[in-house]
Design a protein around this motif. Structure first.
Motif, PDB file in Angstrom:
ATOM      1  N   MET A  93      26.625  36.141  42.463  1.00  0.00           N
ATOM      2  CA  MET A  93      27.456  36.511  41.311  1.00  0.00           C
ATOM      3  C   MET A  93      28.735  35.696  41.316  1.00  0.00           C
ATOM      4  O   MET A  93      29.421  35.606  42.348  1.00  0.00           O
ATOM      5  CB  MET A  93      27.791  38.006  41.355  1.00  0.00           C
ATOM      6  N   VAL A  94      29.068  35.115  40.159  1.00  0.00           N
ATOM      7  CA  VAL A  94      30.322  34.375  39.986  1.00  0.00           C
ATOM      8  C   VAL A  94      31.105  35.061  38.878  1.00  0.00           C
ATOM      9  O   VAL A  94      30.656  35.124  37.736  1.00  0.00           O
ATOM     10  CB  VAL A  94      30.069  32.901  39.621  1.00  0.00           C
ATOM     11  N   PHE A  95      32.283  35.577  39.234  1.00  0.00           N
ATOM     12  CA  PHE A  95      33.086  36.352  38.298  1.00  0.00           C
ATOM     13  C   PHE A  95      34.114  35.473  37.580  1.00  0.00           C
ATOM     14  O   PHE A  95      34.510  34.416  38.073  1.00  0.00           O
ATOM     15  CB  PHE A  95      33.822  37.479  39.024  1.00  0.00           C
ATOM     16  N   GLN A  96      34.564  35.974  36.444  1.00  0.00           N
ATOM     17  CA  GLN A  96      35.602  35.291  35.675  1.00  0.00           C
ATOM     18  C   GLN A  96      36.885  35.147  36.488  1.00  0.00           C
ATOM     19  O   GLN A  96      37.582  34.136  36.420  1.00  0.00           O
ATOM     20  CB  GLN A  96      35.868  36.093  34.396  1.00  0.00           C
ATOM     21  N   ARG A 160      30.047  30.487  47.369  1.00  0.00           N
ATOM     22  CA  ARG A 160      29.765  31.804  47.941  1.00  0.00           C
ATOM     23  C   ARG A 160      28.514  32.423  47.306  1.00  0.00           C
ATOM     24  O   ARG A 160      27.727  33.098  47.973  1.00  0.00           O
ATOM     25  CB  ARG A 160      30.965  32.736  47.738  1.00  0.00           C
ATOM     26  N   ALA A 161      28.335  32.180  46.000  1.00  0.00           N
ATOM     27  CA  ALA A 161      27.177  32.743  45.304  1.00  0.00           C
ATOM     28  C   ALA A 161      25.877  32.074  45.722  1.00  0.00           C
ATOM     29  O   ALA A 161      24.840  32.732  45.827  1.00  0.00           O
ATOM     30  CB  ALA A 161      27.371  32.617  43.793  1.00  0.00           C
ATOM     31  N   VAL A 162      25.906  30.757  45.965  1.00  0.00           N
ATOM     32  CA  VAL A 162      24.647  30.042  46.222  1.00  0.00           C
ATOM     33  C   VAL A 162      24.302  29.946  47.702  1.00  0.00           C
ATOM     34  O   VAL A 162      23.151  29.662  48.044  1.00  0.00           O
ATOM     35  CB  VAL A 162      24.679  28.625  45.600  1.00  0.00           C
ATOM     36  N   VAL A 163      25.264  30.204  48.590  1.00  0.00           N
ATOM     37  CA  VAL A 163      25.004  30.028  50.024  1.00  0.00           C
ATOM     38  C   VAL A 163      23.937  30.994  50.530  1.00  0.00           C
ATOM     39  O   VAL A 163      23.245  30.722  51.513  1.00  0.00           O
ATOM     40  CB  VAL A 163      26.322  30.189  50.823  1.00  0.00           C
ATOM     41  N   MET A 171      26.549  34.418  36.234  1.00  0.00           N
ATOM     42  CA  MET A 171      27.898  33.904  36.002  1.00  0.00           C
ATOM     43  C   MET A 171      28.502  34.569  34.763  1.00  0.00           C
ATOM     44  O   MET A 171      27.948  34.463  33.666  1.00  0.00           O
ATOM     45  CB  MET A 171      27.868  32.385  35.811  1.00  0.00           C
ATOM     46  N   ASP A 172      29.638  35.229  34.955  1.00  0.00           N
ATOM     47  CA  ASP A 172      30.292  35.956  33.861  1.00  0.00           C
ATOM     48  C   ASP A 172      31.537  35.207  33.393  1.00  0.00           C
ATOM     49  O   ASP A 172      32.599  35.330  33.983  1.00  0.00           O
ATOM     50  CB  ASP A 172      30.665  37.363  34.325  1.00  0.00           C
ATOM     51  N   GLU A 173      31.391  34.399  32.349  1.00  0.00           N
ATOM     52  CA  GLU A 173      32.476  33.603  31.773  1.00  0.00           C
ATOM     53  C   GLU A 173      33.309  32.918  32.867  1.00  0.00           C
ATOM     54  O   GLU A 173      34.537  33.083  32.937  1.00  0.00           O
ATOM     55  CB  GLU A 173      33.365  34.470  30.876  1.00  0.00           C
ATOM     56  N   TYR A 203      24.079  32.906  32.429  1.00  0.00           N
ATOM     57  CA  TYR A 203      25.481  32.520  32.227  1.00  0.00           C
ATOM     58  C   TYR A 203      26.000  33.189  30.959  1.00  0.00           C
ATOM     59  O   TYR A 203      25.473  32.966  29.866  1.00  0.00           O
ATOM     60  CB  TYR A 203      25.526  30.999  32.105  1.00  0.00           C
ATOM     61  N   VAL A 204      27.018  34.022  31.106  1.00  0.00           N
ATOM     62  CA  VAL A 204      27.620  34.712  29.960  1.00  0.00           C
ATOM     63  C   VAL A 204      28.786  33.898  29.418  1.00  0.00           C
ATOM     64  O   VAL A 204      29.655  33.453  30.181  1.00  0.00           O
ATOM     65  CB  VAL A 204      28.100  36.121  30.375  1.00  0.00           C
TER      66      VAL A 204
END
Length: 363
Positions: A93-96, A160-163, A171-173, A203-204
């Motif tokens: 997860m990748v946050f804004q 961190r998300a892909v490791v 991915m959220d914006e 991807y948002v």
């Protein structure tokens, strides 16, 4: 024997198909998601596109497990996962807001998910080094997040998300907090990372340019529903309704009445002129219709067209773009080779082959 490859990209753990089946999420009487059906192939890059409040972030949080469903199912590789806790789904997860730990070094931030999975020692070090190399932050490994730029912090969040080698990256914006130059640079970074690791990416975004440049398929959402799913080219050239057309850049909507139909073209009488466009919904002579056109395709001309009063102009490098009012009060976003003074009368003509005609009235 060949030496092992250096800085190999983290690879996805599996190639499972992700399916959303009748997804619903309610907040009291409000239905944020109202029956979402979507199948995503392994390795696809999907953009959820729409205005604020359309349900795209709610959908992402449901997929992540951060919000419970009110109805429907989420399946990965045919197995239901919607009742699993977020950490058991194994998604990145990748946050804004980046959501980095400010007291931890870059290396420790990237390795946090591995520690939660019980992966330590040489294996963890190798994966962290690979992930840092993927986002080109090897030299920043021992710094704290506060010592990095916004773009670098976003790269840490991606690493961190892909490791953890997730089957799906959410991915959220992720670019909304960056300046325009960094957003353009990070688009290329994100697509390149997606292509290297092979994970499915969802991807948002509310930015049509981001969706067009990044995604294999775009899912346009409105009021908890899916309006249209298609390739960037499909959505850009062939929106299925006025809502999608509006969100794909057809900012000018001119209401009128159909006066002629020939082949896939319709001519409408509107705003003091006769205008031609390609039909996106069937129309008949005498029916109400709307002609939609992008600003770059509504041009100030010296011949026949819509007489309009100029409200404002701005220079964008290669041309001037303006806003004008038609005699019926419609907002007309147009392009001109020269600046026109406020209050001047401009004659505007849409480019017929790039204008669309929809049955009905304007939004």
């Amino acid at each position: 024997m060949n030496a092992p490859a250096q800085n190999a990209a983290p690879s996805a753990r599996n190639n499972a198909r992700l399916e959303l089946v009748g997804l619903r999420r309610s907040f009291g009487a409000y239905n944020a998601l109202d029956g979402i059906d979507l199948a995503i192939d392994p390795g696809e890059f999907i953009a959820l596109l729409g205005p604020s409040g359309c349900g795209k972030s709610t959908a992402l949080n449901c997929i992540a497990g951060l919000l419970a469903l009110s109805g429907g199912e989420i399946r990965l590789g045919g197995n239901r996962i919607d009742q699993l806790e977020p950490e058991k789904r194994g998604f990145g997860m990748v946050f804004q807001s980046y959501a980095l730990f400010p007291h931890m070094s870059v290396r420790k931030n990237v390795g946090f998910g591995l520690a939660m999975q019980g992966i330590k020692g040489a294996e963890a070090d190798r994966r962290i080094n690979d992930a840092l190399a993927l986002v080109r932050l090897e030299s920043q490994a021992d710094k704290l997040p506060g010592q990095l730029s916004g773009g670098q912090q976003q790269r840490v969040a991606i690493a961190r998300a892909v490791v953890i080698r997730p089957p799906v990256v959410l991915m959220d914006e992720p670019l909304s907090n960056l300046d325009a130059k960094l957003r353009l640079e990070m688009r290329a970074e994100i697509r390149g990372i997606h292509d290297q690791i092979g994970s499915t990416t969802i991807y948002v975004t509310h930015d049509q340019d981001e969706a067009l440049s990044l995604a294999d398929r775009i899912v346009v959402m409105s009021q908890g529903h899916i309006e249209q799913i298609g390739s960037p080219k499909d959505l850009y050239q062939r929106p299925v309704n006025l809502n999608v057309a509006d969100f794909m850049g057809f900012r000018t909507r001119i209401p009128g009445r159909v006066v002629a139909v020939k082949g896939d073209e319709a001519q409408i009488e509107a705003a003091g002129a006769r205008l031609t466009g390609r039909m996106r919904t069937p129309v008949e002579v005498g029916e109400a219709a709307v002609l939609c056109v992008r600003p770059e395709d509504l041009v100030a001309v010296s011949g026949e067209g819509i007489p309009a009063s100029v409200s404002s102009m701005e220079y964008r490098g290669r041309a001037f773009f303006g806003l004008a009012k038609s005699p019926d009060g419609s907002d007309l976003y147009f392009r001109a080779d020269e600046a026109l003074p406020r209050g001047a009368v401009a004659v505007l003509q849409p480019v017929a082959e790039r204008s669309l005609v929809f049955k009905g009235t304007a939004l």
